[in-house]
Each structure stands twice: as C-alpha cells, then as structure tokens.
Design a protein around this motif. Structure first.
Motif, PDB file in Angstrom:
ATOM      1  N   SER A 200       0.844  -1.197   0.000  1.00  0.00           N
ATOM      2  CA  SER A 200       0.000   0.000   0.000  1.00  0.00           C
ATOM      3  C   SER A 200       0.878   1.245   0.000  1.00  0.00           C
ATOM      4  O   SER A 200       1.917   1.291   0.661  1.00  0.00           O
ATOM      5  CB  SER A 200      -0.927   0.015   1.220  1.00  0.00           C
ATOM      6  OG  SER A 200      -0.173   0.032   2.420  1.00  0.00           O
ATOM      7  N   ILE A 201       0.464   2.266  -0.756  1.00  0.00           N
ATOM      8  CA  ILE A 201       1.203   3.527  -0.870  1.00  0.00           C
ATOM      9  C   ILE A 201       0.414   4.629  -0.189  1.00  0.00           C
ATOM     10  O   ILE A 201      -0.795   4.769  -0.398  1.00  0.00           O
ATOM     11  CB  ILE A 201       1.460   3.885  -2.344  1.00  0.00           C
ATOM     12  CG1 ILE A 201       2.381   2.847  -2.990  1.00  0.00           C
ATOM     13  CG2 ILE A 201       2.078   5.277  -2.463  1.00  0.00           C
ATOM     14  CD1 ILE A 201       2.648   3.094  -4.461  1.00  0.00           C
ATOM     15  N   THR A 202       1.092   5.407   0.635  1.00  0.00           N
ATOM     16  CA  THR A 202       0.462   6.531   1.329  1.00  0.00           C
ATOM     17  C   THR A 202       1.301   7.788   1.128  1.00  0.00           C
ATOM     18  O   THR A 202       2.485   7.718   0.801  1.00  0.00           O
ATOM     19  CB  THR A 202       0.330   6.250   2.837  1.00  0.00           C
ATOM     20  OG1 THR A 202       1.635   5.988   3.384  1.00  0.00           O
ATOM     21  CG2 THR A 202      -0.572   5.057   3.093  1.00  0.00           C
ATOM     22  N   GLY A 203       0.664   8.951   1.340  1.00  0.00           N
ATOM     23  CA  GLY A 203       1.376  10.225   1.279  1.00  0.00           C
ATOM     24  C   GLY A 203       1.230  10.972  -0.027  1.00  0.00           C
ATOM     25  O   GLY A 203       1.770  12.072  -0.184  1.00  0.00           O
ATOM     26  N   GLU A 204       0.490  10.401  -0.984  1.00  0.00           N
ATOM     27  CA  GLU A 204       0.375  11.064  -2.283  1.00  0.00           C
ATOM     28  C   GLU A 204      -0.550  12.280  -2.206  1.00  0.00           C
ATOM     29  O   GLU A 204      -1.489  12.321  -1.410  1.00  0.00           O
ATOM     30  CB  GLU A 204      -0.134  10.083  -3.350  1.00  0.00           C
ATOM     31  CG  GLU A 204      -1.556   9.594  -3.155  1.00  0.00           C
ATOM     32  CD  GLU A 204      -1.626   8.337  -2.306  1.00  0.00           C
ATOM     33  OE1 GLU A 204      -2.649   7.632  -2.392  1.00  0.00           O
ATOM     34  OE2 GLU A 204      -0.681   8.076  -1.547  1.00  0.00           O
TER      35      GLU A 204
ATOM     36  N   MET B 120       6.401   9.797  -0.503  1.00  0.00           N
ATOM     37  CA  MET B 120       5.467   8.685  -0.328  1.00  0.00           C
ATOM     38  C   MET B 120       6.113   7.559   0.472  1.00  0.00           C
ATOM     39  O   MET B 120       7.333   7.412   0.490  1.00  0.00           O
ATOM     40  CB  MET B 120       5.017   8.127  -1.687  1.00  0.00           C
ATOM     41  CG  MET B 120       4.217   9.077  -2.542  1.00  0.00           C
ATOM     42  SD  MET B 120       3.717   8.283  -4.097  1.00  0.00           S
ATOM     43  CE  MET B 120       2.717   9.589  -4.810  1.00  0.00           C
ATOM     44  N   ASN B 121       5.249   6.768   1.096  1.00  0.00           N
ATOM     45  CA  ASN B 121       5.679   5.551   1.783  1.00  0.00           C
ATOM     46  C   ASN B 121       4.975   4.350   1.156  1.00  0.00           C
ATOM     47  O   ASN B 121       3.781   4.417   0.840  1.00  0.00           O
ATOM     48  CB  ASN B 121       5.345   5.595   3.274  1.00  0.00           C
ATOM     49  CG  ASN B 121       6.192   6.606   4.021  1.00  0.00           C
ATOM     50  OD1 ASN B 121       7.342   6.851   3.668  1.00  0.00           O
ATOM     51  ND2 ASN B 121       5.616   7.207   5.053  1.00  0.00           N
ATOM     52  N   CYS B 122       5.716   3.271   0.989  1.00  0.00           N
ATOM     53  CA  CYS B 122       5.148   2.016   0.494  1.00  0.00           C
ATOM     54  C   CYS B 122       5.349   0.963   1.576  1.00  0.00           C
ATOM     55  O   CYS B 122       6.476   0.742   2.036  1.00  0.00           O
ATOM     56  CB  CYS B 122       5.827   1.587  -0.804  1.00  0.00           C
ATOM     57  SG  CYS B 122       5.175   0.044  -1.498  1.00  0.00           S
ATOM     58  N   THR B 123       4.259   0.325   1.999  1.00  0.00           N
ATOM     59  CA  THR B 123       4.313  -0.651   3.086  1.00  0.00           C
ATOM     60  C   THR B 123       3.851  -2.009   2.581  1.00  0.00           C
ATOM     61  O   THR B 123       2.786  -2.131   1.970  1.00  0.00           O
ATOM     62  CB  THR B 123       3.415  -0.209   4.256  1.00  0.00           C
ATOM     63  OG1 THR B 123       3.795   1.105   4.680  1.00  0.00           O
ATOM     64  CG2 THR B 123       3.542  -1.174   5.427  1.00  0.00           C
TER      65      THR B 123
ATOM     66  N   SER C  33      10.512   4.397   1.880  1.00  0.00           N
ATOM     67  CA  SER C  33      10.156   5.816   1.755  1.00  0.00           C
ATOM     68  C   SER C  33      10.834   6.426   0.537  1.00  0.00           C
ATOM     69  O   SER C  33      12.028   6.205   0.296  1.00  0.00           O
ATOM     70  CB  SER C  33      10.571   6.586   3.011  1.00  0.00           C
ATOM     71  OG  SER C  33       9.902   6.077   4.153  1.00  0.00           O
TER      72      SER C  33
END
Length: 208
Positions: free
Chosen positions: A134-138, A150-153, A191
């Motif tokens: 999942s990617i967050t911060g966009e 962005m962060n990818c978890t 990150s």
C-alpha cells in the motif's frame, strides 16, 4: 548393483509449498507436506529400518519387525502423521516456519550386512503477504519543483518483501527502507523523496 538409494529424497505430494496467514490471526495457516524415500534397492538384504532426521535430529523411525513399527520423536517444527506415514513416506502436519531445514532419510538393512545409505533434501517454508503493498502520502496535484514524498508498506511475510519504486515506468531508488518483525513475519516500509522535474510530469500525469 550395490545396496543403495537410486534417487535422492524427493518431496512427494506437497499440498502447499507456501504457508499463508489468515486475515484474523495474521499467523501462518497450518498445512501438511509429504516427503518420499521409496526408490532404494535392497537386493538380497532385508529392510531393518527407515529413519528420518531434521537438521541431524531423529524425528521418525519405521521398523517393520518392531513393536510398534512406527515411532516419532519431539523435534521443533515437526509433527508426524502416523496414520499416513510408512516405509515409503513421512507426512508432516501443521507445517510452520520452524519446519524449514535439512531433511535426511536413512535406509538400513538387517544382519549380516548392516548396510546403510542416506539421502537429503532441504525444505524452506515461506509466508506470502495476504495483501499487496500500500502507498500513502500522495497528493492530488503536483508541479515542477515539488517534492514527491510517499511511503510504500508491504504486508507481513517471510522472508521480508523486496519493494521497488517506479516513476513513469522507470525505477528510482528509495530514500530509506526499514523492516519490522512480529511473530516471525516481516513488514517493510520503503520511503521515497523525489524532487519533481519537468520530465516527471510530462502529459500532466505521474504514474507511481
């Protein structure tokens, strides 16, 4: 032809070579795996025993003239299904991460020869992520000169997942990457911090 195993130990019916976790417990789902040790030639000798080892520790022995014929020993990660194990195969139940290791089958003949041969095979249990990364911060809008952060978890897995970033189809290096362990499974956070150039937003769109 000398007494011996014609082929190395081979994995037999492996219902699932991978161990996946459930949504509720986030722990590995228990599966079974079968190892076969059947292609050996005794010639004039008689079989005395079939002995199985994991990482040099004996966990199962089959002695056709013994009472009982089947006997198993406590070894971490190994739980033998006696009903489906015999002189040709051994079935392991509740396979987990602790089941990974080097397995050996040893075939021994009765007197007077007392011949003995063995073969080995390794097994590694892996756990696939239940979900994709999942990617967050966009942000919704970017302009040239902005910093794309962005962060990818990844989902929990074993071994740890390898995450890669691509901007408009071209791979870019992450700034940082950390792995977190829980119950033997790993989650990775990668990150990305990238200052956008005109080429990044060509066509009014950034594909990440």
């Amino acid at each position: 032809m000398p007494f011996g195993i014609n082929d190395s130990i081979r994995a037999g019916t492996c219902r699932s070579p991978l161990v996946s976790r459930t949504n509720e417990s986030r722990r590995p789902t228990l599966v079974t795996v079968s190892f076969s040790c059947s292609r050996y030639d005794l010639e004039a000798d008689k079989l005395y025993s079939i002995t199985w080892y994991k990482d040099h520790e004996e966990f199962y022995r089959y002695v056709p003239r013994g009472e009982p014929m089947k006997h198993s020993y406590r070894v971490e990660g190994v739980k033998v299904d006696h009903r489906q194990s015999n002189h040709q195969q051994v079935l392991l139940q509740d396979v987990s991460l602790h089941s990974s290791g080097q397995y050996k089958c040893e075939v021994s003949a009765e007197a007077p020869s007392f011949n003995s041969v063995s073969a080995e095979a390794s097994m590694e249990v892996v756990v696939l992520p239940q979900d994709g990364p999942s990617i967050t911060g966009e942000e919704k809008v970017y302009a040239t000169g902005d910093v794309l952060g962005m962060n990818c978890t990844s989902g929990s897995s074993y071994p740890a997942a390898i995450l890669k970033w691509f901007i408009n189809g071209e791979q870019v290096k992450p700034d940082t990457e950390m792995a977190f362990e829980q119950h033997g499974l790993y989650s990775v956070i990668s990150s990305l911090r990238l200052q956008l150039e005109p080429d990044h937003i060509a066509g009014d769109k950034i594909n990440v």
